[in-house]
Write a protein that holds these residues in place. Structure first.
Motif, PDB file in Angstrom:
ATOM      1  N   VAL A 261       0.859  -1.185   0.000  1.00 14.80           N
ATOM      2  CA  VAL A 261       0.000   0.000   0.000  1.00 14.80           C
ATOM      3  C   VAL A 261       0.893   1.231   0.000  1.00 14.80           C
ATOM      4  CG1 VAL A 261      -1.662   1.358   1.320  1.00 14.80           C
ATOM      5  CG2 VAL A 261      -1.929  -1.111   1.169  1.00 14.80           C
ATOM      6  N   ILE A 262       0.625   2.146  -0.933  1.00 17.53           N
ATOM      7  CA  ILE A 262       1.300   3.444  -0.953  1.00 17.53           C
ATOM      8  C   ILE A 262       0.291   4.468  -0.459  1.00 17.53           C
ATOM      9  CG2 ILE A 262       2.396   5.222  -2.372  1.00 17.53           C
ATOM     10  CD1 ILE A 262       3.310   3.058  -4.288  1.00 17.53           C
ATOM     11  N   PRO A 263       0.396   4.920   0.796  1.00 22.20           N
ATOM     12  CA  PRO A 263      -0.580   5.870   1.326  1.00 22.20           C
ATOM     13  C   PRO A 263      -0.373   7.268   0.752  1.00 22.20           C
ATOM     14  CG  PRO A 263       1.117   5.433   2.959  1.00 22.20           C
ATOM     15  CD  PRO A 263       1.391   4.506   1.804  1.00 22.20           C
ATOM     16  N   ILE A 264      -1.476   7.925   0.429  1.00 22.63           N
ATOM     17  CA  ILE A 264      -1.417   9.298  -0.072  1.00 22.63           C
ATOM     18  C   ILE A 264      -1.173  10.231   1.107  1.00 22.63           C
ATOM     19  CG2 ILE A 264      -2.716  11.140  -1.204  1.00 22.63           C
ATOM     20  CD1 ILE A 264      -4.271   8.966  -2.688  1.00 22.63           C
ATOM     21  N   LYS A 265      -0.141  11.066   1.007  1.00 24.43           N
ATOM     22  CA  LYS A 265       0.229  11.953   2.111  1.00 24.43           C
ATOM     23  C   LYS A 265       0.328  13.396   1.634  1.00 24.43           C
ATOM     24  CE  LYS A 265       2.676   8.385   4.719  1.00 24.43           C
ATOM     25  NZ  LYS A 265       3.931   8.011   5.434  1.00 24.43           N
ATOM     26  N   ASN A 266       0.136  14.301   2.580  1.00 28.61           N
ATOM     27  CA  ASN A 266       0.166  15.726   2.243  1.00 28.61           C
ATOM     28  C   ASN A 266       1.533  16.195   1.770  1.00 28.61           C
ATOM     29  OD1 ASN A 266      -2.550  16.096   2.905  1.00 28.61           O
ATOM     30  ND2 ASN A 266      -2.088  16.527   5.063  1.00 28.61           N
TER      31      ASN A 266
END
Length: 288
Positions: free
Chosen positions: A168-173
């Motif tokens: 999983v590649i989490p979307i980050k700010n």
């Protein structure tokens, strides 16, 4: 539920119950229990029920009676996809079969050595698709997603099942996910992204979808346009109690503009929604 809030709904107790029944009594019993649970959900979950009824009647132009039947089927199949997800993670996947329409497209993408971007949607069972693809065409599937599941559910699922069979590649700010995507593509890996849910406050592309204007997230199409990697649209829908139908579209070669990719994607999504209306798992006003 007028807008999507980026969070996955569900209770820890519910996950524990179904994991127990899958392990102890098998998939058939878990599916049987689902009929009771999802009928209760149909009776009392008024907001998602209303959103689906409006979608089926106003967008797919079904009768009221047909829309009600589709909603009940939708809730049941959605429950099945969650049970199937747990079954795969528990290693109870021997019953499942699948067909792959245009599988060669993904093999061709792999053989180019540039990685591949797979755009999909909340239609069918995307996680089971990732589990089916892993090891068959590529050793690694990366899924870009908002890491917003309830934390205690995630921890319990990981401890109980060993976790997902893909990354999983989490979307980050801080946009660090862009670097992770680049690294995956450089390693000739596949990167899967959902491109159908617009989160309030983020950039969007407004396109015609089923005869109405709808907002789609801008980010997935920008990502697909920036990297020198083939882009294809991949879907996985249940086509039987224990079977799935996977499909891929001809790869988009070379860099295309985000708007061009988005139009092609929406056209394909329309086809899939009409083909599998009972597997449209967006429980909010999509055209709001």
């Amino acid at each position: 539920m007028s807008r999507w809030d980026g969070k996955t709904k569900g209770s820890l107790t519910g996950y524990k119950i179904f994991l127990f029944f899958i392990n102890s009594l098998g998939l058939n019993f878990a599916y049987y229990l689902l009929r009771v649970v999802t009928f209760y959900y149909y009776l009392f979950a008024s907001r998602p029920r209303k959103a689906l009824l409006e979608f089926y009647q106003n967008s797919l132009h079904t009768s009221r009676a047909a829309a009600k039947k589709l909603v009940r089927t939708n809730f049941y199949i959605f429950g099945q996809t969650l049970v199937d997800r747990a079954a795969f993670l528990l290693g109870k996947d021997e019953k499942f079969t699948h067909t792959f329409e245009n599988e060669q497209y993904l093999i061709d993408i792999r053989d180019q050595g540039k990685g591949g971007i797979l755009l999909s949607a909340h239609l069918g069972n995307w996680e089971t698709a990732g589990n089916l693809l892993k090891g068959r065409i590529t050793p690694t599937i990366n899924i870009v997603m908002l890491d917003a599941e309830v934390e205690n559910i995630k921890k319990y699922m990981d401890l109980s099942t060993g976790g997902s069979r893909f990354k999983v590649i989490p979307i980050k700010n801080d946009l660090s996910h862009i670097i992770s995507i680049r690294n995956a593509l450089v390693s000739n890996e596949f990167v899967a992204i959902h491109a159908d849910r617009y989160l309030e406050g983020s950039k969007f592309i407004e396109l015609d979808f089923l005869g109405k204007k709808a907002k789609f997230p801008h980010g997935p199409f920008v990502i697909a346009s920036k990297f020198d990697a083939p882009v294809t649209f991949v879907f996985a829908a249940k086509d039987g109690e224990y079977s799935y139908h996977l499909s891929a579209t001809p790869p988009i070669a070379g860099k295309a503009k985000p708007e061009e990719i988005a139009k092609l994607y929406v056209a394909e999504l329309e086809k899939k929604v009409r083909e599998y209306p009972e597997q449209w798992f967006n429980y909010y006003n999509f055209f709001n």
